[in-house]
Write an enzyme that holds these catalytic residues in place. Structure first.
Site, PDB file in Angstrom:
ATOM      1  N   SER A 101       1.392  -7.379  -0.601  1.00 22.66           N
ATOM      2  CA  SER A 101       2.098  -8.422   0.158  1.00 22.66           C
ATOM      3  C   SER A 101       1.234  -9.649   0.402  1.00 22.66           C
ATOM      4  CB  SER A 101       2.662  -7.864   1.461  1.00 22.66           C
ATOM      5  OG  SER A 101       1.649  -7.680   2.412  1.00 22.66           O
TER       6      SER A 101
ATOM      7  N   TYR B 211      -8.073   1.077  -3.978  1.00 17.27           N
ATOM      8  CA  TYR B 211      -6.755   1.356  -4.547  1.00 17.27           C
ATOM      9  C   TYR B 211      -6.110   0.040  -4.943  1.00 17.27           C
ATOM     10  CZ  TYR B 211      -4.808  -0.355  -0.157  1.00 17.27           C
ATOM     11  OH  TYR B 211      -4.475  -1.144   0.906  1.00 17.27           O
TER      12      TYR B 211
ATOM     13  N   THR C 295       1.696  -4.284   4.408  1.00 19.55           N
ATOM     14  CA  THR C 295       1.569  -4.603   5.834  1.00 19.55           C
ATOM     15  C   THR C 295       0.943  -5.982   6.093  1.00 19.55           C
ATOM     16  OG1 THR C 295      -0.586  -3.504   5.959  1.00 19.55           O
ATOM     17  CG2 THR C 295       1.361  -2.162   6.463  1.00 19.55           C
ATOM     18  N   ASP C 296       0.221  -6.542   5.081  1.00 17.74           N
ATOM     19  CA  ASP C 296      -0.526  -7.783   5.340  1.00 17.74           C
ATOM     20  C   ASP C 296       0.374  -8.926   5.791  1.00 17.74           C
ATOM     21  OD1 ASP C 296      -2.807  -6.468   4.600  1.00 17.74           O
ATOM     22  OD2 ASP C 296      -3.100  -7.531   2.700  1.00 17.74           O
TER      23      ASP C 296
ATOM     24  N   LYS D 234       0.185  -7.854  12.965  1.00 15.86           N
ATOM     25  CA  LYS D 234      -0.800  -6.884  12.466  1.00 15.86           C
ATOM     26  C   LYS D 234      -2.105  -7.166  13.198  1.00 15.86           C
ATOM     27  CE  LYS D 234      -2.808  -4.853   8.319  1.00 15.86           C
ATOM     28  NZ  LYS D 234      -2.892  -4.780   6.850  1.00 15.86           N
TER      29      LYS D 234
ATOM     30  N   GLU E  61      -2.251 -29.485  27.947  1.00 15.96           N
ATOM     31  CA  GLU E  61      -3.410 -30.377  27.760  1.00 15.96           C
ATOM     32  C   GLU E  61      -3.158 -31.414  26.672  1.00 15.96           C
ATOM     33  OE1 GLU E  61      -7.540 -28.762  28.110  1.00 15.96           O
ATOM     34  OE2 GLU E  61      -6.490 -26.851  27.990  1.00 15.96           O
TER      35      GLU E  61
ATOM     36  N   THR F 241       0.825  -1.208   0.000  1.00 14.16           N
ATOM     37  CA  THR F 241       0.000   0.000   0.000  1.00 14.16           C
ATOM     38  C   THR F 241       0.857   1.255   0.000  1.00 14.16           C
ATOM     39  OG1 THR F 241      -1.815  -1.140   1.082  1.00 14.16           O
ATOM     40  CG2 THR F 241      -1.762   1.235   1.347  1.00 14.16           C
TER      41      THR F 241
HETATM   42  N1  ASP Z   1      -2.714  -5.441   0.925  1.00  8.61           N
HETATM   43  C1  ASP Z   1      -1.666  -4.490   1.217  1.00  8.61           C
HETATM   44  C2  ASP Z   1      -0.355  -5.247   1.269  1.00  8.61           C
HETATM   45  O1  ASP Z   1      -0.106  -5.951   2.216  1.00  8.61           O
HETATM   46  C3  ASP Z   1      -1.950  -3.810   2.497  1.00  8.61           C
HETATM   47  C4  ASP Z   1      -0.875  -2.858   2.966  1.00  8.61           C
HETATM   48  O2  ASP Z   1       0.199  -2.739   2.436  1.00  8.61           O
HETATM   49  O3  ASP Z   1      -1.147  -2.164   3.980  1.00  8.61           O
HETATM   50  O4  ASP Z   1       0.412  -5.146   0.346  1.00  8.61           O
END
Ligand code: ASP
Length: 365
Positions: free
Chosen positions: A96, A63, A129-130, A202, A322, A51
């Site tokens: 990602s 986007y 971020t994913d 995340k 367990e 992103t």
């Molecule tokens: N879907 C995006 C990615 O992981 C989300 C992000 O970058 O925040 O590339």
């Protein structure tokens, strides 16, 4: 295309690899590079998409990740070139969610080449971020050296109002330029906070404050252009035995999500698909139904690595609480969540299928 600097939001993932060099709060210690006003550090930026490089209709909701090139990202941060001598390289340009073993291997190899170059002081990696927590942990286990390696991303695309990309990229360059980042392992800098690759997760689909380290807390904070470091972790992922030299693929490891009334269907499907390891995102302390346990005990008997992690957001999975892990031949994931357990299991399997040996890796890394 250029970023709108007034409206962009960046998430930074910063990392350093090697032997922990500092104990305790290191804020009082001098930062050699910062002392020498005339010598700017040489920072390499490796871009993979996400992103932070995403574009959509100005101010809109939708986007596409990975639209801008690395040079656009650098140009969008005013004054970035005053912090460091920067040069960029495009490794990939993907969301990602499409991250894969091949890009991981390419990225880790390039990091190792660059870190061996005496003229390079640190690396920043732009990333979605994913799956940032997985890439960061993979690099922590495979990149050798103690120079800072910093990953950075953003929650809002470059075209959004109040985009977070530029601020996060600036933070990442500041962290990668700080000699006190050396030896802390791969780091993630996001939303003015620095996290260890080992414990970062995340936690929110859209919030800027998405990253957290529920079990351990952050590694430090970025306060304008100063870094405030916290106590480093005792985890040794950045000193692992794993090598990716000459490696073109990694063993298949699948994650299976446990739930009420779970049967063995998906476990059997993973085995049929050729999984060499299975990580279960268990209920509670890594638990699952008797049907699932029986199928996995049988899989472990046939040499498949079975790791019990948890679907819960925090806490450790305890060995033998367990579930009789000794009898069943399982590995308890400790504090590693399912996605990080999968990364470690893939690398562990390049060394050993022995659950006792792999258990020790889970405790150490
Ligand atoms: N879907 C995006 C990615 O992981 C989300 C992000 O970058 O925040 O590339």
């Amino acid at each position: 295309m250029r970023w709108s600097t007034s409206s962009s939001l960046v998430v930074v993932l910063a990392c350093a690899v090697g032997v922990p060099a500092f104990a305790g709060n290191t804020d009082e210690k001098p930062a050699p590079a910062a002392q020498d006003q005339h010598k700017k550090p040489n920072i390499k930026i490796l871009a993979t998409g996400g992103t932070i490089a995403g574009a959509g209709e100005a101010g809109g909701h939708s986007y596409t990740s990975g639209q801008f090139k690395i040079d656009d990202l650098i140009k969008a941060v005013p004054g970035l070139d005053k912090k460091a001598n920067l040069s960029g390289e495009q490794i990939a340009n993907i969301g990602s969610q499409d991250m894969n073993d091949q890009v991981w291997l390419k990225l880790a190899k390039r990091c190792n080449e660059l870190l061996a170059d005496p003229s390079v002081d640190g690396i920043v990696i732009t990333h979605g971020t994913d799956t940032m927590e997985e890439t960061a942990y993979f690099l922590n286990l495979t990149v050798k050296g103690d120079k800072p390696v910093v990953l950075v991303g953003s929650m809002r695309p470059a075209t959004a109002i109040s985009a977070d990309g530029p601020g996060n990229l600036l933070d990442a360059v500041i962290v990668a330029s700080d000699p006190r980042a050396r030896g802390r392992g791969v780091l993630v800098a996001s939303n003015d906070t620095i996290f260890s690759a080992n414990s970062l997760v995340k936690t929110n689909t859209t919030s800027l404050d998405t990253f957290d380290s529920p079990n351990r807390g952050p590694e430090g904070l970025v306060e304008t252009d100063k870094v405030h470091w916290f106590e480093p972790s005792e985890k040794k992922a950045s000193q692992s035995e794993f090598t990716i030299k000459g490696r073109t693929e990694l063993p298949r490891v699948d994650i299976i999500y446990a739930h009420a009334n779970m049967d063995a269907t998906l476990i059997n499907a993973a085995i049929a698909a050729g999984a060499k390891g299975i990580v279960v995102a268990g209920v509670g302390d890594g638990n699952m139904t008797k049907d699932a346990l029986d199928a996995l005990e049988n899989a472990a008997k046939h040499g498949i690595l079975v790791v019990r992690s948890t679907r819960l957001p925090s806490g450790r999975v305890l060995r033998g609480a367990e579930v009789n892990d000794d009898k069943m031949g399982f590995v308890a994931a400790g504090e590693l969540n399912p996605s990080k357990s999968r990364v470690l299991a893939q690398l562990a399997l390049t060394e050993s299928h022995d659950p006792e040996r792999v258990q020790k890796m889970f405790e150490r890394y």
